[in-house]
Structure formats: C-alpha cells, structure tokens
Design an enzyme around this catalytic site. Structure first.
Site, short mmCIF file in Angstrom:
data_model
loop_
_atom_site.label_atom_id
_atom_site.label_comp_id
_atom_site.label_asym_id
_atom_site.label_seq_id
_atom_site.Cartn_x
_atom_site.Cartn_y
_atom_site.Cartn_z
N ASN A 1 -74.84 -4.33 -25.54
CA ASN A 1 -75.69 -4.80 -24.43
C ASN A 1 -77.16 -4.49 -24.68
OD1 ASN A 1 -74.75 -2.12 -24.00
ND2 ASN A 1 -75.30 -2.20 -21.84
N GLU B 1 -80.74 -4.42 -22.64
CA GLU B 1 -81.32 -4.47 -21.30
C GLU B 1 -82.83 -4.73 -21.35
OE1 GLU B 1 -79.93 -0.95 -19.22
OE2 GLU B 1 -77.91 -1.82 -19.10
N CYS C 1 -75.18 -8.89 -21.74
CA CYS C 1 -73.95 -8.13 -22.00
C CYS C 1 -73.59 -8.16 -23.49
CB CYS C 1 -72.79 -8.72 -21.23
SG CYS C 1 -72.90 -8.53 -19.45
N GLU D 1 -70.74 -8.70 -24.83
CA GLU D 1 -69.84 -9.81 -25.19
C GLU D 1 -70.63 -11.05 -25.58
OE1 GLU D 1 -69.64 -7.79 -22.61
OE2 GLU D 1 -67.65 -7.73 -21.72
N CYS E 1 -67.59 -9.06 -17.43
CA CYS E 1 -68.07 -9.64 -16.16
C CYS E 1 -67.73 -11.13 -16.11
CB CYS E 1 -69.58 -9.41 -16.03
SG CYS E 1 -70.56 -10.51 -17.06
N CYS F 1 -69.60 -13.43 -18.65
CA CYS F 1 -69.07 -13.36 -20.03
C CYS F 1 -67.73 -14.07 -20.14
CB CYS F 1 -68.96 -11.91 -20.48
SG CYS F 1 -70.58 -11.16 -20.77
N1 THU Z 1 -72.21 -4.92 -19.46
C1 THU Z 1 -71.74 -5.43 -20.63
O1 THU Z 1 -72.40 -5.40 -21.67
N2 THU Z 1 -70.50 -5.98 -20.62
C2 THU Z 1 -69.67 -6.00 -19.55
O2 THU Z 1 -68.57 -6.48 -19.66
C3 THU Z 1 -70.11 -5.43 -18.28
C4 THU Z 1 -71.50 -4.96 -18.22
C5 THU Z 1 -73.54 -4.29 -19.49
C6 THU Z 1 -74.61 -5.03 -18.78
C7 THU Z 1 -75.59 -3.93 -18.45
O3 THU Z 1 -76.42 -3.70 -19.57
C8 THU Z 1 -74.70 -2.69 -18.28
O4 THU Z 1 -73.46 -3.02 -18.87
C9 THU Z 1 -74.47 -2.30 -16.82
O5 THU Z 1 -74.03 -3.37 -16.08
#
Ligand code: THU
Length: 157
Positions: free
Chosen positions: A56, A58, A67, A69, A106, A109
């Site tokens: 991920n 940010e 994310c 994925e 999520c 994704c």
């Molecule tokens: N996140 C992911 O990378 N994948 C997921 O399946 C759920 C959430 C990340 C997004 C964000 O950077 C952090 O987790 C918190 O939501």
C-alpha cells in the site's frame, strides 16, 4: 459447495499458497503507510510461476491512498501483459508489530480483481487472514463480489 475454505494454521495451506503468503508478508516492507501505520502486502501468482508483489502507498491527501492489491494488479498488467493471474495472497501488520493482522481486501480491490478475472476468463483464487486468525481461501473474485458489476452490464456492443 462453498467457494470459501478455512484453515486454522498457515501450515495447513497448500505449498503454493504458503509461498505466496510469504511473498505478501515480505512485500509489507515496501508499504508507505505513515498515516494508517497499517502495512499491507499483496502477492500474485501468474500462470508461468512469476510472482508480482505490491504494497500500500499512502498520501497526505488521504483519498489518494492505494491498496497493496491494486498496486500489484496494475503492476502485473503493465510488466506481464496478457499473463493470467491464478492466485493472490494478502498479508498485513501494524507498523513495528510482527503478528499478522486480519486483512480482507476492500470492496474497491475486489471490484478491480473481478475485472481482471473477467478479462482473463479464468478464476483468481485469493488467500487472506480472516476472522479468528484463520486463513481463508476463496476460489474466485466472482465469489468475493456476489452479484458483481462487470462490462457485460454496460451492453457496449
Ligand atoms: N489497505 C490495503 O492495502 N489493502 C486492503 O485490503 C485494505 C486496506 C490499505 C489502505 C491503507 O493504506 C491502509 O491499508 C489502511 O486502510
């Protein structure tokens, strides 16, 4: 038959799934998650055995966070165009924590995964750590997105 299978321990999974979870775990190192401090890694197995990872990413402008994925899926689309994806594993942990956290992809994704599955016309299995520290394997993206929306609904012809 249910599309979901649950395992008490990582060791109970098949060798390929275990390996992919290991790769997803490793990929958490590449997360840039200073805001959530939730480090996620994703690993994809391609049809020829290539593994593609993502983590991920940010941003101070929160809605721009991406994310793990989708980072992995879009990377595979560009670097390995046309190769089918057979499986995706996800692993996550809080920053500076060793223990893996529950990591369920999520909705966004899942929808993107569904598009990949639809395009390649073959199922993509997923492996994630579900509730109660149990590993959950799901047979396809379609099963992760019941009644999902795809390009067929657009009637583009
Ligand atoms: N996140 C992911 O990378 N994948 C997921 O399946 C759920 C959430 C990340 C997004 C964000 O950077 C952090 O987790 C918190 O939501």
């Amino acid at each position: 038959m249910t599309p979901f299978e649950s395992f008490d321990h990582l060791e109970d999974l098949d060798a390929e799934s275990k390996y992919l979870v290991h790769k997803a775990k490793e990929a958490t190192q590449h997360a840039y998650a200073p805001y959530s401090r939730f480090q996620v890694g994703a690993a994809l197995m391609l049809e020829d055995g290539t593994v593609v990872v993502g983590a991920n990413q940010e941003n101070a402008s929160y809605p721009l966070c991406m994310c793990a994925e989708r980072v992995a899926l879009y990377t595979a689309a560009v670097l390995h165009t046309g190769k089918r994806i057979t499986k995706m594993a996800i692993a996550a942990h809080k920053k500076n924590h060793k223990e893996l956290a529950r990591a369920s992809s999520c909705g966004a994704c899942r929808q993107v995964l569904l598009e990949f599955e639809h395009r390649q016309k073959s199922p993509i299995e997923t492996v994630m750590l579900g509730p109660d520290q149990k590993w959950v394997k799901c047979t396809s993206a379609a099963a992760l997105v019941p009644l999902g929306f795809n390009q067929d609904h657009l009637d583009l012809a």
